[in-house]
Structure formats: C-alpha cells, structure tokens
Design a protein around this motif. Structure first.
Motif, short mmCIF file in Angstrom:
data_model
loop_
_atom_site.label_atom_id
_atom_site.label_comp_id
_atom_site.label_asym_id
_atom_site.label_seq_id
_atom_site.Cartn_x
_atom_site.Cartn_y
_atom_site.Cartn_z
N PRO A 54 7.56 22.44 -17.59
CA PRO A 54 8.80 21.40 -17.16
C PRO A 54 10.58 21.88 -17.50
O PRO A 54 10.77 21.93 -16.44
CB PRO A 54 8.20 20.11 -16.83
CG PRO A 54 7.92 19.54 -17.86
CD PRO A 54 7.00 21.16 -18.38
N ARG A 55 10.16 21.88 -18.89
CA ARG A 55 11.35 22.48 -19.25
C ARG A 55 12.25 24.11 -18.80
O ARG A 55 12.76 24.22 -18.83
CB ARG A 55 11.33 22.94 -21.01
CG ARG A 55 11.64 21.08 -21.35
CD ARG A 55 10.83 21.11 -22.60
NE ARG A 55 10.34 19.75 -23.47
CZ ARG A 55 9.69 18.49 -23.28
NH1 ARG A 55 8.42 19.06 -22.20
NH2 ARG A 55 9.33 17.40 -23.63
N VAL A 56 10.05 24.83 -19.44
CA VAL A 56 11.60 25.91 -18.58
C VAL A 56 11.78 26.54 -17.34
O VAL A 56 12.35 27.57 -16.95
CB VAL A 56 9.98 27.04 -18.63
CG1 VAL A 56 9.33 28.17 -18.36
CG2 VAL A 56 9.45 27.54 -20.49
N GLN A 57 11.19 26.14 -16.97
CA GLN A 57 11.71 25.74 -14.98
C GLN A 57 13.19 24.93 -14.67
O GLN A 57 13.65 25.51 -13.69
CB GLN A 57 10.85 24.71 -14.18
CG GLN A 57 8.90 24.92 -14.39
CD GLN A 57 9.24 24.33 -13.15
OE1 GLN A 57 8.73 22.52 -13.26
NE2 GLN A 57 7.30 23.98 -12.97
N LYS A 58 13.57 25.21 -15.90
CA LYS A 58 15.18 24.51 -15.54
C LYS A 58 15.52 25.96 -15.84
O LYS A 58 17.20 25.44 -16.10
CB LYS A 58 15.72 23.55 -16.48
CG LYS A 58 14.99 22.22 -16.42
CD LYS A 58 15.04 20.73 -17.30
CE LYS A 58 14.14 19.66 -17.01
NZ LYS A 58 15.10 18.25 -18.13
N GLY A 59 15.09 26.38 -17.30
CA GLY A 59 15.43 27.80 -17.10
C GLY A 59 16.47 28.52 -18.67
O GLY A 59 16.64 27.19 -19.21
N ILE A 60 16.52 29.01 -19.07
CA ILE A 60 16.82 29.89 -20.99
C ILE A 60 18.00 29.54 -20.82
O ILE A 60 18.55 28.59 -22.01
CB ILE A 60 16.49 30.97 -20.60
CG1 ILE A 60 16.66 31.37 -22.22
CG2 ILE A 60 17.86 31.88 -19.91
CD1 ILE A 60 15.45 30.91 -23.07
N ASN A 61 19.59 29.20 -19.76
CA ASN A 61 20.33 28.15 -19.88
C ASN A 61 20.82 26.59 -20.36
O ASN A 61 20.94 26.48 -21.40
CB ASN A 61 21.47 28.95 -19.22
CG ASN A 61 21.71 29.94 -18.51
OD1 ASN A 61 21.21 31.29 -19.50
ND2 ASN A 61 21.94 30.92 -17.72
N ASN A 95 20.92 22.79 -24.26
CA ASN A 95 20.55 21.39 -25.37
C ASN A 95 20.13 21.63 -26.14
O ASN A 95 19.72 21.20 -26.95
CB ASN A 95 18.66 21.32 -24.48
CG ASN A 95 19.16 20.61 -22.77
OD1 ASN A 95 19.79 19.85 -22.45
ND2 ASN A 95 18.34 21.04 -21.94
N THR A 96 19.31 23.16 -26.58
CA THR A 96 19.22 23.72 -28.56
C THR A 96 20.68 23.26 -29.54
O THR A 96 20.57 22.69 -30.34
CB THR A 96 18.77 24.63 -28.49
OG1 THR A 96 17.59 24.78 -27.62
CG2 THR A 96 18.03 25.11 -29.77
N ILE A 97 21.12 23.96 -28.59
CA ILE A 97 22.99 24.32 -29.12
C ILE A 97 23.40 22.69 -29.25
O ILE A 97 23.66 22.45 -30.21
CB ILE A 97 23.83 24.67 -28.61
CG1 ILE A 97 23.65 26.13 -28.61
CG2 ILE A 97 25.60 25.10 -29.18
CD1 ILE A 97 24.24 27.18 -28.35
N GLU A 105 21.31 34.17 -30.02
CA GLU A 105 20.39 35.21 -29.79
C GLU A 105 19.13 34.75 -30.89
O GLU A 105 18.08 34.46 -30.19
CB GLU A 105 20.94 36.46 -30.48
CG GLU A 105 19.75 37.83 -30.47
CD GLU A 105 19.22 38.68 -31.12
OE1 GLU A 105 18.97 40.29 -31.16
OE2 GLU A 105 21.05 39.34 -30.85
N ASP A 106 19.60 34.27 -31.68
CA ASP A 106 18.22 33.33 -32.49
C ASP A 106 17.48 32.11 -32.00
O ASP A 106 16.45 31.91 -31.86
CB ASP A 106 18.56 33.21 -33.61
CG ASP A 106 19.31 33.70 -34.82
OD1 ASP A 106 18.64 35.20 -35.31
OD2 ASP A 106 19.99 33.37 -35.61
N PHE A 107 18.43 31.17 -31.05
CA PHE A 107 17.46 30.40 -30.56
C PHE A 107 17.26 30.49 -29.73
O PHE A 107 16.20 29.82 -29.24
CB PHE A 107 18.63 29.42 -29.82
CG PHE A 107 19.55 28.28 -31.17
CD1 PHE A 107 19.09 27.60 -32.06
CD2 PHE A 107 21.13 28.02 -30.91
CE1 PHE A 107 19.25 26.77 -33.14
CE2 PHE A 107 21.31 27.93 -31.60
CZ PHE A 107 20.76 26.94 -32.87
N THR A 108 17.04 31.57 -28.29
CA THR A 108 16.63 31.90 -27.49
C THR A 108 14.93 32.96 -27.76
O THR A 108 14.16 32.44 -27.14
CB THR A 108 17.78 33.49 -27.29
OG1 THR A 108 19.15 32.61 -26.18
CG2 THR A 108 16.71 34.25 -25.81
#
Length: 125
Positions: free
Chosen positions: A79-86, A91-93, A111-114
């Motif tokens: 469900p998280r991946v469906q929201k997209g990498i952006n 959310n990570t930042i 880039e590290d986070f990605t």
C-alpha cells in the motif's frame, strides 16, 4: 477434604501459566522464512547503504517495531509503494507515524533515502 482459597488460586495460576506457555510454542506450520525472520537477515548489497540501514533503519524495520513495515515484506509495503516513490521520499524526510524525520539519518541524501526505500520495500538488493 476442606476447600482452601489458596489451593484454588494456585490451580488458577497453574492453568493460566500452562495456557500462556502453550501459546508461546512455535507454530510447526510456520515457514522458516517468515517475514520477521527474513526481515532480520536481509541486508543491502551496497556497503555504504548497508551501514546506513544498520544504523538508522534496522532497529524498527527488521522487527516491525512501532508499526514499521518490515524489510522485504512485500505485503506490508504494497500500500505504501502504490503511493509512489515521491510520497515515500516525502514521508521519510518529514517523518510519518512513529518514524522520525529523516528516519534517524541526518546525513542521508535524497539518493540515499531512495536506495533505502527501494531496498526496504523489496524492490532492490
């Protein structure tokens, strides 16, 4: 034989203890590669990302602490991946739920986070 309240309490305690212990026995039908076990053993191939993962991500994402999706658990990440990498990067930042801003990595680049997100989600090694 006379009824003693202490005997009754001891019997309740013993039954409760036995029931609790029975619930703790491993499930013989559980696969050896359950999500928790495999999450704990998965590591990024890139040594630099592996170091960051161990220092910043492993504590929660290997076990699911604080409701964190476990490393490599496709079902929890779907469900998280469906929201997209952006969205995942945002959310990570900025932090989300129990996860603090920057996921406890103050030196990580986008880039590290990605790379970490893709690894955690089971989409890279």
């Amino acid at each position: 034989m006379r009824f003693k309240p202490s005997n009754y309490l001891n019997m309740i305690f013993a039954c409760t203890l036995l029931t609790s212990l029975a619930a703790c026995t491993p499930d013989p039908n559980a696969a050896a590669s359950s999500p928790v076990q495999s999450s704990r053993s998965l590591m990024p191939a890139d040594p630099a990302i592996k170091t960051v993962y161990i220092q910043s991500c492993y504590g929660c994402h290997s076990s699911g602490a604080g409701m964190a999706p476990r490393t490599g658990n496709i079902a929890e990440w779907a469900p998280r991946v469906q929201k997209g990498i952006n969205v995942l990067l945002y959310n990570t930042i900025n932090g989300i739920g129990s996860m603090p801003a920057n996921g406890m990595c103050m030196d990580c680049s986008e880039e590290d986070f990605t790379k970490l997100i893709l690894f955690l989600a089971g989409q890279s090694d």
